[in-house]
Design an enzyme around this catalytic site. Structure first.
Site, PDB file in Angstrom:
ATOM      1  N   LYS A 106      13.737  -9.838   5.529  1.00  0.00           N
ATOM      2  CA  LYS A 106      12.601  -8.958   5.229  1.00  0.00           C
ATOM      3  C   LYS A 106      11.338  -9.634   5.723  1.00  0.00           C
ATOM      4  O   LYS A 106      11.265 -10.863   5.773  1.00  0.00           O
ATOM      5  CB  LYS A 106      12.479  -8.714   3.723  1.00  0.00           C
ATOM      6  CG  LYS A 106      11.704  -7.473   3.369  1.00  0.00           C
ATOM      7  CD  LYS A 106      12.560  -6.224   3.506  1.00  0.00           C
ATOM      8  CE  LYS A 106      11.844  -4.961   3.144  1.00  0.00           C
ATOM      9  NZ  LYS A 106      12.770  -3.833   3.090  1.00  0.00           N
TER      10      LYS A 106
HETATM   11  P1  NAD Z   1       6.282   4.847   2.763  1.00  0.00           P
HETATM   12  O1  NAD Z   1       5.160   3.909   2.961  1.00  0.00           O
HETATM   13  O2  NAD Z   1       6.604   5.820   3.825  1.00  0.00           O
HETATM   14  O3  NAD Z   1       6.076   5.667   1.395  1.00  0.00           O
HETATM   15  C1  NAD Z   1       5.820   5.048   0.168  1.00  0.00           C
HETATM   16  C2  NAD Z   1       5.528   6.140  -0.861  1.00  0.00           C
HETATM   17  O4  NAD Z   1       5.378   5.502  -2.149  1.00  0.00           O
HETATM   18  C3  NAD Z   1       4.240   6.911  -0.608  1.00  0.00           C
HETATM   19  O5  NAD Z   1       4.456   8.274  -0.932  1.00  0.00           O
HETATM   20  C4  NAD Z   1       3.254   6.301  -1.615  1.00  0.00           C
HETATM   21  O6  NAD Z   1       2.250   7.226  -2.011  1.00  0.00           O
HETATM   22  C5  NAD Z   1       4.194   6.013  -2.756  1.00  0.00           C
HETATM   23  N1  NAD Z   1       3.651   5.000  -3.671  1.00  0.00           N
HETATM   24  C6  NAD Z   1       3.050   3.839  -3.351  1.00  0.00           C
HETATM   25  N2  NAD Z   1       2.655   3.206  -4.472  1.00  0.00           N
HETATM   26  C7  NAD Z   1       3.018   3.995  -5.502  1.00  0.00           C
HETATM   27  C8  NAD Z   1       2.881   3.902  -6.902  1.00  0.00           C
HETATM   28  N3  NAD Z   1       2.285   2.848  -7.469  1.00  0.00           N
HETATM   29  N4  NAD Z   1       3.388   4.901  -7.639  1.00  0.00           N
HETATM   30  C9  NAD Z   1       3.988   5.967  -7.065  1.00  0.00           C
HETATM   31  N5  NAD Z   1       4.141   6.119  -5.764  1.00  0.00           N
HETATM   32  C10 NAD Z   1       3.660   5.147  -4.985  1.00  0.00           C
HETATM   33  O7  NAD Z   1       7.554   3.917   2.414  1.00  0.00           O
HETATM   34  P2  NAD Z   1       9.092   4.270   2.577  1.00  0.00           P
HETATM   35  O8  NAD Z   1       9.542   3.740   3.875  1.00  0.00           O
HETATM   36  O9  NAD Z   1       9.318   5.691   2.202  1.00  0.00           O
HETATM   37  O10 NAD Z   1       9.738   3.317   1.460  1.00  0.00           O
HETATM   38  C11 NAD Z   1       9.829   3.701   0.086  1.00  0.00           C
HETATM   39  C12 NAD Z   1      10.837   2.789  -0.606  1.00  0.00           C
HETATM   40  O11 NAD Z   1      12.104   2.901   0.037  1.00  0.00           O
HETATM   41  C13 NAD Z   1      10.503   1.289  -0.595  1.00  0.00           C
HETATM   42  O12 NAD Z   1      11.024   0.702  -1.758  1.00  0.00           O
HETATM   43  C14 NAD Z   1      11.272   0.795   0.607  1.00  0.00           C
HETATM   44  O13 NAD Z   1      11.533  -0.597   0.544  1.00  0.00           O
HETATM   45  C15 NAD Z   1      12.543   1.611   0.454  1.00  0.00           C
HETATM   46  N6  NAD Z   1      13.339   1.756   1.672  1.00  0.00           N
HETATM   47  C16 NAD Z   1      12.793   2.215   2.820  1.00  0.00           C
HETATM   48  C17 NAD Z   1      13.600   2.363   3.945  1.00  0.00           C
HETATM   49  C18 NAD Z   1      13.097   2.953   5.234  1.00  0.00           C
HETATM   50  O14 NAD Z   1      13.914   3.183   6.147  1.00  0.00           O
HETATM   51  N7  NAD Z   1      11.815   3.255   5.382  1.00  0.00           N
HETATM   52  C19 NAD Z   1      14.941   2.005   3.879  1.00  0.00           C
HETATM   53  C20 NAD Z   1      15.462   1.555   2.668  1.00  0.00           C
HETATM   54  C21 NAD Z   1      14.661   1.439   1.566  1.00  0.00           C
END
Ligand code: NAD
Length: 414
Positions: A106
């Site tokens: 990461k």
């Molecule tokens: P992103 O940046 O596209 O979206 C994040 C979302 O979380 C946004 O809607 C934001 O408004 C919201 N958010 C941020 N802080 C918040 C809070 N305090 N309370 C409520 N909502 C909040 O990120 P993403 O890529 O969608 O990732 C989201 C999660 O999924 C993370 O935990 C990430 O590690 C995990 N993840 C992402 C991927 C990927 O392919 N992008 C893969 C596996 C896991």
């Protein structure tokens, strides 16, 4: 901004419980737990106002025993070493559960991307890549998008890496399709959540048509999961929240309109035909399936007692503390853990890497079908072990992952 405690405590607890159950000795535990390599860099960036700003950034390579290190890069004001370390370890277990030939890694930069211009973000990304490129590469470590990073950021990384090492599309995944990205990658984590929900529904005889779903986070993962759960499973998305709060409509939110509103206004809040709710109210909504898809440590000893969903499908990494797990077990709330439910992104990253190495490209239908098979098989393997051992899906997932990585360590003579 203050950081909630516990990200590392969550993974340490899950790891320890699984090792105890597997009866692993101390030596093997410490071999599996200790990261292979950790790099902290200070990244100087000339900002648009002419001032020099120095950002602290990390890349942790937790395990490369089953394949190249693999994991996303996050841009967020709360990024710190402990968080990156915990998320890197989570990737090791996730790739092992999906049984794809990668280890775990990461990266993260402590920055506030919402206050930065696109040019500043580009300079930051290029400077970060310049500092870490020696430890990256298609057979060393392959980054991907995570919170606040996207295909454009991956394109900048690929460009910087390629300018030093020759054209290397396989050095990063989640790239734009025009630069060798895989069709289906952008929606892959959300699509993987859909397949996890469908496996859950088959196992528990849950009818998905009109099932009520609440989703915390409406970014890449949450928004694609919402769209696909409606389009391909007939679910009703009754609540959604982001960092500024959420919206609720028991009849179901129209996802395409909500997406448009979010793109235009920068937040889900203020959407018409819906009531405004807080993030804690979102977690407590009366619904069938709750999907945390934002940040870690949101389901805690404080928030878990008010959860009313029957099922939790974890799309975010490490959203649930051990105290919350205990509460869910007592309340018979069934949890599909992050290391399984959020694996769709890294699975299609594997497909992208494999396509890049061969310089051939698959149609989106083929990508999605292979993703469906891989997610469904992983779900079944975790579920079978959970039933055989009489343990939670989370404990079974960690046991499966740790056994696979331990076996690879043994075979490699470590
Ligand atoms: P992103 O940046 O596209 O979206 C994040 C979302 O979380 C946004 O809607 C934001 O408004 C919201 N958010 C941020 N802080 C918040 C809070 N305090 N309370 C409520 N909502 C909040 O990120 P993403 O890529 O969608 O990732 C989201 C999660 O999924 C993370 O935990 C990430 O590690 C995990 N993840 C992402 C991927 C990927 O392919 N992008 C893969 C596996 C896991």
């Amino acid at each position: 901004m203050t950081k909630p405690p516990g990200c590392k405590a969550i993974i340490d607890s899950n790891f320890a419980l699984a090792c105890d159950r597997l009866g692993l000795d101390e030596e093997l535990r410490s071999l599996l737990k200790t990261p292979h390599r950790e790099l902290r860099v200070e990244v100087p960036v000339r900002m648009d106002d002419g001032k020099l700003k120095i950002f602290v950034a990390y890349r942790v390579q937790h395990s490369g025993v089953r394949g190249p290190h693999k994991g996303g890069i996050r841009y967020h004001p709360l990024v710190d070493y402990e968080e990156v370390l915990a998320l890197a370890e989570a990737m090791t277990w996730k790739t092992a559960i999906a049984n794809i030939p990668f280890g775990g890694a990461k990266g993260g930069i402590n920055c506030d991307p919402k206050t930065m211009s696109p040019r500043e973000l580009e300079r930051l990304t290029r400077a970060f890549t310049a500092r870490i490129h020696l430890i990256l590469g298609p057979f060393r470590d392959v980054p991907a998008p995570d919170v606040n990073t996207n295909a454009q950021v991956m394109a900048w990384i690929m460009d910087e890496y390629s300018s030093r090492h020759g054209y290397t599309p396989a050095c990063v995944t989640g790239k734009p399709v025009e630069l060798g990205g895989s069709k289906g990658r952008e929606a892959a984590t959300g699509r993987g959540v859909l397949y996890a929900v469908q496996s859950l529904a088959r196992e528990k005889n849950l009818t998905l048509d009109s099932a009520r779903v609440a989703i915390q986070g409406f970014g890449n993962v949450g928004s694609h999961a919402a769209r696909l759960l409606v389009e391909e499973a007939g679910c009703r998305i009754v609540g959604v929240s982001g960092s500024k709060g959420g919206v609720f409509n028991p009849e179901g939110l129209p996802v395409p309109e909500l997406l448009k509103h979010t793109r235009e206004s920068g937040s889900v809040t203020g959407f018409r035909d819906a009531d405004g709710i807080s993030n804690d109210e979102l977690l407590a909504l009366d619904c069938d399936i709750l999907i945390p898809a934002a940040l870690e440590c949101v389901l805690t000893g404080q928030t878990a007692p008010s959860v009313r969903a029957r099922f939790i499908v974890e799309a975010a990494n490490l959203p649930t503390t051990p105290e919350a797990d205990q509460i869910f077990a007592e309340q018979r709330i069934f949890v599909v853990p992050d290391v399984l439910a959020s694996a769709g992104g890294v699975i299609v990253s594997y497909f992208e890497w494999a396509q890049n190495l061969q310089q051939i490209f698959w149609e989106e239908e083929e990508v999605n079908e292979r993703l469906r098979k891989t997610m469904t098989r992983a779900y079944q393997e975790v579920s079978d072990l959970s039933q055989k051992e009489g343990v939670s899906m989370r404990l079974a997932a960690y046991m499966l992952a740790i056994s696979r990585v331990a076996q690879a360590e043994r075979l490699r003579g470590n």
